[in-house]
Design an enzyme around this catalytic site. Structure first.
Site, mmCIF file in Angstrom:
data_model
loop_
_atom_site.group_PDB
_atom_site.id
_atom_site.type_symbol
_atom_site.label_atom_id
_atom_site.label_comp_id
_atom_site.label_asym_id
_atom_site.label_seq_id
_atom_site.Cartn_x
_atom_site.Cartn_y
_atom_site.Cartn_z
ATOM 1 N N ASP A 1 1.113 -1.189 0.096
ATOM 2 C CA ASP A 1 -0.076 -0.001 0.033
ATOM 3 C C ASP A 1 0.967 1.253 0.166
ATOM 4 O O ASP A 1 1.983 1.178 0.374
ATOM 5 C CB ASP A 1 -0.947 -0.001 1.275
ATOM 6 C CG ASP A 1 -2.105 -1.001 1.030
ATOM 7 O OD1 ASP A 1 -2.249 -1.525 0.037
ATOM 8 O OD2 ASP A 1 -2.553 -1.302 1.999
ATOM 9 N N TYR B 1 6.314 -8.484 8.058
ATOM 10 C CA TYR B 1 5.788 -7.142 8.538
ATOM 11 C C TYR B 1 6.411 -6.992 9.694
ATOM 12 O O TYR B 1 6.542 -7.550 10.686
ATOM 13 C CB TYR B 1 4.411 -6.905 8.356
ATOM 14 C CG TYR B 1 3.697 -7.607 6.969
ATOM 15 C CD1 TYR B 1 3.667 -6.553 6.094
ATOM 16 C CD2 TYR B 1 3.466 -8.743 6.742
ATOM 17 C CE1 TYR B 1 2.811 -6.740 4.815
ATOM 18 C CE2 TYR B 1 2.851 -9.113 5.378
ATOM 19 C CZ TYR B 1 2.697 -8.319 4.562
ATOM 20 O OH TYR B 1 2.189 -8.683 3.424
#
Ligand code: ZN
Ligand code: ZN
Length: 408
Positions: A228, A294
Site C-alpha cells: 500500500d 511485516y
C-alpha cells in the site's frame, strides 16, 4: 554434382516457360544439391535448357526483387545503425501478387522453397557480412522486416528487461505511476497539471535514469505484488522487472546504474541485485507466492491479553473475507491464510510493535482489527479489546535470502 537430367528435374524446369531470373528458377529446386545458392542452381538449369539469361527486372515472378537484395541489406544496416545490438534477424513482407504466382510454381515441384525464405536468408548473410553481427532465430535484439511493396524497412527492437529488488524508505509513494482520476493523465486543475495523483512513484524514481541511459521510448514496471502507499518496503526488497521499449543502448553497466538510481532516489527508494532478465520471467515474477514479513505498530484500546493473542495466532490459519475497504473492487470471498510466525518486538501502555510473517495474500491490517468480524480469528478478537494498525512496513519477502526467481 547432380545430374539434373536424370533427376527428373529438367523436365519440370522445362514447364517453367515464363521468363524467370536465375534466382526464381533455381528456387523451385532449392532442396536439390547442397552448397550452392539458388542463383547458381538457376544458372545451371538455364544452361541445360538452353535458354537466355533473364535479368530480375524482366522476371515474371519477382519483378526485380531478387536484384534488390544488396539494396535491402544496405537499408537494414543503415536503419539499425543507431542501435546497440549483438544479434538480428531479417524478415520480409512480399506483395500478394508475387506470392500468388509463386504458389502456382511451387505446386509443380517438391523441391522448392518460398521467395520469403530466400530473401530472409540471403539478406541475412549480407547484413551479417556488413556488420559482423550474428543472426539469431529465437531472440534477436532486432528484427528487420523488409516490405518489398513499399521498398521500406521496419525495425522490431526487443525490449530491455532489467530485474532488481527495491526498498521503499518513505511513506506516501505508490509503486507505479498513478494517472489522475479526474483527467486520466492529460493534466487538469485537480492534479495541478501533472496528470498524476502522486508527485512521484517507485516506478518513476527507478525508471527515469534507466530510460535515459537506454535511450528507450517508454517503460513498464512489473512488480512481484505491491505494498500500500502508506507502507514501507524494507528488508531484502521487493523483486521487480523494468521493461524499456525500443532501447538504443542495451549494454548498460548495471553496477553503475544501481549507484545512480540510489543517489537519484535520495533515500526514498533504493535498488539492489540488478541484472538483465528475459520476458518470460515477468510471468513468474507476477505469480510469485512468497511469504512476507511485516513490522506492525499497533494501538490497543484498553487492557487486552496481547501475549495470549499472539501465541494463539502463531502457526494458526485465519479466514479472511475480502476486506470492507477493498470489497468494492474485488470479489467478496473468503481466503484461508497461515500466520507463519508472529511475535511481540516491543510493548508499551496501549501500544505494541509486532513482527508478523504470513503467507502471500494475507491482509495484515484486518488480521489486527478483525474488520468487523470479516477476519477470523483476529488479534483484536483474541486479545479481547479493539486494536488498530498505526504503521505497517514490509521488512522481508520470501525466506532469508528471498525466493529466488530462476532464469530459464
Ligand atoms: Zn525473379
Ligand atoms: Zn488531472
Amino acid at each position: 554434382m547432380i545430374d539434373w537430367n536424370t533427376d527428373r528435374i529438367l523436365p519440370v524446369a522445362g514447364k517453367i516457360s515464363r521468363p524467370s531470373c536465375d534466382s526464381c528458377l533455381g528456387r523451385q529446386f532449392a532442396n536439390v544439391g547442397h552448397g550452392m545458392s539458388n542463383v547458381e542452381r538457376g544458372s545451371i538449369l538455364r544452361k541445360s535448357l538452353g535458354i537466355a539469361e533473364v535479368e530480375p527486372d524482366e522476371c515474371w515472378l519477382c519483378e526485380g526483387i531478387m536484384g534488390e537484395l544488396e539494396n535491402f541489406s544496405s537499408m537494414i544496416v543503415e536503419a539499425m545503425d543507431g542501435y546497440e545490438y549483438d544479434t538480428f534477424l531479417v524478415g520480409s513482407r512480399v506483395e500478394e501478387d508475387i506470392l500468388k504466382r509463386e504458389e502456382e510454381l511451387l505446386s509443380l515441384t517438391d523441391y522448392g522453397e518460398t521467395i520469403k525464405r530466400e530473401i530472409n536468408r540471403e539478406v541475412g548473410k549480407l547484413v551479417a557480412d556488413a556488420t559482423g553481427k550474428e543472426v539469431d532465430f529465437i531472440r534477436p535484439h532486432i528484427t528487420a522486416i523488409i516490405n518489398t511493396q513499399y521498398d521500406d524497412i521496419e525495425l522490431d527492437v526487443r525490449p530491455l528487461y532489467i530485474y532488481g529488488r527495491y526498498r521503499k524508505l518513505v511513506r506516501g509513494i505508490p509503486q507505479t505511476r498513478w494517472p489522475c482520476r479526474k483527467c486520466g493523465g492529460i493534466g487538469c486543475d485537480y492534479c495541478h497539471g501533472t496528470g498524476k495523483m502522486y508527485e512521484e512513484s517507485v516506478e518513476e524514481i527507478i525508471a527515469e535514469r534507466v530510460v535515459e541511459l537506454a535511450d528507450g521510448t517508454e517503460e513498464y514496471f512489473h512488480g512481484a505484488g505491491r505494498e500500500d502507499i502508506d507502507v514501507l518496503m524494507l528488508g531484502n526488497g521487493r523483486p521487480f522487472i523494468l521493461e524499456v521499449r525500443e532501447p538504443r543502448r542495451r549494454n548498460l553497466d548495471l553496477k553503475m546504474l544501481e549507484g545512480e538510481i540510489n543517489s537519484f532516489g535520495m533515500n526514498k527508494v533504493e535498488v539492489s541485485d540488478l541484472r538483465f532478465a528475459e520476458k518470460s520471467e515477468i510471468e513468474k515474477l507476477k505469480s510469485l507466492k512468497a511469504s512476507k514479513t511485516y513490522r506492525v505498530e499497533i494501538a490497543l484500546e484498553g487492557e487486552g491479553k496481547l501475549n495470549e493473542a499472539v501465541n494463539a495466532l502463531r502457526n494458526c490459519y485465519i479466514d479472511q473475507r475480502t476486506p470492507s475497504r477493498v470489497v468494492h473492487r474485488r470479489a467478496d470471498k473468503i481466503r484461508r491464510r497461515k500466520i507463519l510466525d508472529i511475535r511481540v518486538e516491543a510493548e508499551g501502555p496501549g501500544e505494541a510493535v509486532l513482527v508478523v510473517k504470513a503467507e502471500s495474500g494475507t491482509y495484515i491490517k484486518e488480521l489486527v482489527t478483525g474488520d468487523g468480524g470479516r477476519t477470523k480469528p483476529s488479534l483484536s478478537e483474541l486479545a479481547g479489546c479493539p486494536a488498530e494498525v498505526k504503521k505497517l512496513d514490509v521488512i522481508g519477502i520470501g525466506d532469508k535470502d528471498g525466493e529466488k526467481i530462476e532464469r530459464n
